[in-house]
Design a protein around this motif. Structure first.
Motif, short mmCIF file in Angstrom:
data_model
loop_
_atom_site.label_atom_id
_atom_site.label_comp_id
_atom_site.label_asym_id
_atom_site.label_seq_id
_atom_site.Cartn_x
_atom_site.Cartn_y
_atom_site.Cartn_z
N GLU A 322 2.92 -5.91 1.67
CA GLU A 322 2.82 -4.56 2.23
C GLU A 322 1.92 -3.67 1.38
N GLU A 323 1.91 -3.88 0.07
CA GLU A 323 0.98 -3.15 -0.79
C GLU A 323 -0.46 -3.51 -0.44
N ASN A 326 -1.50 -1.66 2.65
CA ASN A 326 -1.83 -0.26 2.36
C ASN A 326 -3.27 -0.10 1.88
#
Length: 385
Positions: A322-323, A326
Motif C-alpha cells: 500500500e505504501e 501511494n
C-alpha cells in the motif's frame, strides 16, 4: 660471420618486447566509490580513492594510513565535473576498481537518472557488477565512513552488501546490470537500497563512530525518482524478493501485550500466481519457510505460533504494498509476473509497462510455516503441538 651478425642484430631489437606502455600500479589513483548529487542545476561528483596499502597484506599494517580520500567537483554535466578533477590529480586515475555508485535523490529526479547511468555504462573501464545505492543524507559524509575495527575499505557495506545477507536480507542489493534490466522490463521500476548514516556505534565514550545503514528502498523508473519507503514500512519487501534467508520478525503471543517473541526465518520459497478473470487481474501469493525460535518463556503452542507468524508476515506484505501504491509504484513488480505468465493479457491492460493496481489486486496471501525449530534445548520450556 662478423658481417652477418652486424646485419641481423639491429633487426632483432624490434622483436624484443618492451615495457614502454606499461601502467605502473603504484603510479595510479584507484576510484573505489562514486557519489553523484545535483545542486543548483549542476552535477556534483564525488570520487572516493582507496588506499590499497592496508589490503591483501599478511603483515601488520599501519593504523595511521589513510584508508581513502574524497575529491569532488561541480559541472554542467558529469563528464565536465570529472575532467575538472583530472586537472588536480597528480597520478593517472583508474576506474576498473570501482565497486559502487551512490546517488542522491536529487540526482535521481526527472531525466537526470538516465543521464547518470548512461555515463557509467558507456565508459569502457567500469563494470556491470557495480552496486547502485541511493541516499537522502550527505554523500560526502557517507563516503568518509570507514568499516569498524579499522577493517579495510573493501569490506564496507556499500561495496560488499552481500556480506550481511546471511544475517538479514532487509533489501536486495542491485548492481548496474540488474538496474538496467529492471528499467527495461515491466514495470520499468527498480528499488535501490536506501543508505543512511548510523551513529549508534561507539569506539570510545568521548569519540562515537559512525557506520552506514540500510533503512529502506528508493524506487526509480525510466522517468526518474518515484519516492522512498523506509523503516518498518518496507518490511514486506523482503518477503517478495525470493531470497532464502530473511532475518527475523517480532510479534505478540497470546493476550499479554508485552509478551513478544522473535523468530528467525529461513529457506523461504515464493510463488506469485496471476489470476485472470475477464479484463480483471488479481494475484495470489504463496510463501512457505521454516522458523527458528530465539529466547522464549513458558510452553508455546505450535498452532498459536504459526498464526502469529502468518499474521505478522501478511501485515508487512500489505503495508509495503500500500505504501508503494501511494507512490504510484509497483513495489513487488506484479506487472512482470503477469508479463511472464500471460503476455496477451498484459498487453491488453498495460500502460507504459505497468498494469493498473489497487489495494484489492492482491486477492490472497497464503503463509505456510513448514517447520518450527526451537533451537538447542537448554531449559524445560518447549514447543508443543
Amino acid at each position: 660471420m662478423i658481417r652477418v651478425f652486424l646485419l641481423i642484430s639491429p633487426f632483432t631489437l624490434f622483436l624484443l618486447t618492451g615495457c614502454w606502455d606499461i601502467r605502473e600500479p603504484q603510479k595510479m589513483h584507484y576510484v573505489y566509490g562514486v557519489g553523484v548529487d545535483y545542486i543548483d542545476n549542476q552535477y556534483v561528483i564525488y570520487l572516493q580513492f582507496i588506499n590499497f596499502s592496508n589490503i591483501a597484506k599478511s603483515e601488520k599494517t599501519s593504523s595511521d594510513a589513510t584508508p581513502s580520500e574524497i575529491a569532488h567537483a561541480k559541472g554542467k554535466t558529469i563528464e565536465e565535473a570529472i575532467y575538472k578533477l583530472y586537472r588536480s590529480a597528480d597520478q593517472e586515475i583508474y576506474w576498473g576498481q570501482m565497486a559502487y555508485l551512490l546517488l542522491s535523490e536529487d540526482a535521481l529526479k526527472s531525466e537526470l537518472a538516465n543521464s547518470v547511468l548512461d555515463t557509467f555504462t558507456r565508459f569502457r573501464e567500469t563494470r556491470y557488477q557495480i552496486y547502485v545505492h541511493c541516499t537522502s543524507d550527505s554523500i560526502e559524509e557517507i563516503l568518509l565512513v570507514t568499516p569498524i575495527l579499522n577493517k579495510p575499505l573493501d569490506n564496507s557495506k556499500l561495496s560488499t552488501p552481500l556480506n550481511t545477507n546471511t544475517l538479514e536480507a532487509f533489501t536486495k542489493p542491485v548492481d548496474l546490470r540488474k538496474l538496467i534490466i529492471g528499467l527495461n522490463e515491466p514495470s520499468h521500476e527498480v528499488a535501490l537500497s536506501l543508505v543512511s548514516i548510523n551513529k549508534n556505534w561507539v569506539t570510545e565514550k568521548e569519540n562515537p563512530s559512525t557506520e552506514t545503514a540500510i533503512n529502506g528502498v528508493c524506487v526509480i523508473s525510466k522517468d526518474g525518482f518515484k519516492g522512498a519507503i523506509t523503516n518498518n514500512l518496507v518490511g514486506g519487501n523482503r518477503w517478495m524478493t525470493g531470497q532464502k534467508n530473511l532475518g527475523n520478525i517480532t510479534f505478540n503471543i497470546g493476550d499479554n501485550e508485552s509478551n513478544y517473541i522473535t523468530v528467525d526465518i529461513e529457506k523461504l520459497n515464493l510463488e506469485v500466481l496471476p489470476i485472470v478473470k475477464g479484463n480483471q487481474v488479481t494475484f495470489e501469493i504463496d510463501i512457505d519457510f521454516e522458523a527458528i525460535l530465539n529466547g522464549f518463556k513458558g510452553n508455546l503452542n505450535v498452532n498459536e505460533l504459526e498464526k502469529g507468524i502468518a499474521k505478522k508476515v501478511k501485515e508487512e506484505i500489505k503495508t509495503t504494498y500500500e505504501e508503494g501504491l501511494n507512490l504510484d509504484v509497483d513495489i513487488y513488480r506484479l506487472s512482470e509476473y503477469l508479463y511472464r505468465d500471460n503476455v496477451k493479457m498484459w498487453k491488453r491492460i498495460e500502460n507504459d509497462g505497468k498494469i493498473p493496481l489497487t489495494k484489492d489486486s492482491i486477492s490472497k496471501i497464503t503463509i505456510n510455516v513448514n517447520k518450527i525449530l526451537s533451537g538447542r534445548k537448554v531449559f524445560q520450556d518447549s514447543v508443543g503441538e
